[in-house]
Design a protein around this motif. Structure first.
Motif: not given
Length: 227
Positions: A135-143, A145-146, A151-155
């Motif tokens: 899957y792909s979307i155009r996302l600046p600073d993608g790393l 955001v990942v 952090v949000a899901v596992c934290g």
């Protein structure tokens, strides 16, 4: 679970069955309810990805394929980073733990907003790759955001007062690192497939976990007051 549409369908059936079992065993423990619904959400997610597979293979009309693509990414990018932290917060019995987890829910909300905005701006794409969908979307600073997504899901899982949930968080964090090392283009597909499989741990927690001592004491106090 992301090897083929057939694998997604079989996985979806198994995981939805796990989800039904989890919800059934929650019974009156409403604090577990949101957590128990996660396997059902992820099982449905697998069915949706099966439609994306079938579209790319030419077995499903383009319109249905596009709807399935957007539905898959909305769950992966918008729903999960918000729903998972809130589900874990609902599970925790103490205000202190809830306050510790609140920043993760806020991070998840921001990440979901950034990813949704990127989807709306477009383009949104998907292609067949060996053993997964890319899957792909155009996302600046993608790393970055990942990283915040993880952090949000596992934290919240890692700081949970329930030992089984914390272990589940550690396993998921390790899985994220391994998946990211193995594949970048297929991260969304493989990660969501892994998350669906690992939802079996949620069922075991809903089946086996005893009430938190704080909640048990609160219940005992209410019964004593009523008596």
């Amino acid at each position: 679970m992301c090897f083929s549409p057939q694998a997604d369908i079989v996985g979806g059936l198994v995981i939805c069955a796990i989800g039904v079992d989890a919800v059934r065993h929650v019974r009156q423990r409403r604090d577990f309810l949101a957590l128990a619904w996660i396997p059902l959400l992820l099982g449905a997610h697998q069915f949706i990805e099966a439609l994306v597979w079938l579209w790319l293979q030419g077995h499903v009309p383009r319109g249905i394929g596009h709807i399935a693509l957007w539905a898959y990414l909305l769950i992966a990018f918008v729903v999960l980073p918000v729903f998972v932290p809130l589900a874990v917060i609902a599970l925790e019995p103490t205000r202190r733990r809830k306050q510790m987890m609140a920043p993760f829910a806020l991070i998840g909300l921001v990440v979901a907003g950034v990813l949704f905005a990127a989807m709306v701006r477009g383009p949104v794409g998907v292609r067949l790759a060996p053993y997964h969908l890319a899957y792909s979307i155009r996302l600046p600073d993608g790393l970055l955001v990942v990283v915040f997504y993880v952090v949000a899901v596992c934290g919240p899982l890692l700081v949970s007062g329930y030992r089984h949930v914390a272990i589940f968080g550690i396993v998921n964090l390790i899985a994220v690192i391994v998946i990211a090392r193995l594949t970048v283009s297929g991260f969304a597909s493989v990660w969501c497939g892994w998350a669906a499989l690992s939802s079996a741990a949620i069922t075991l927690h809903c089946r086996l976990a005893k009430p938190h001592p704080h909640r048990a004491r609160s219940g005992a106090d209410r019964l004593a007051s009523a008596g």
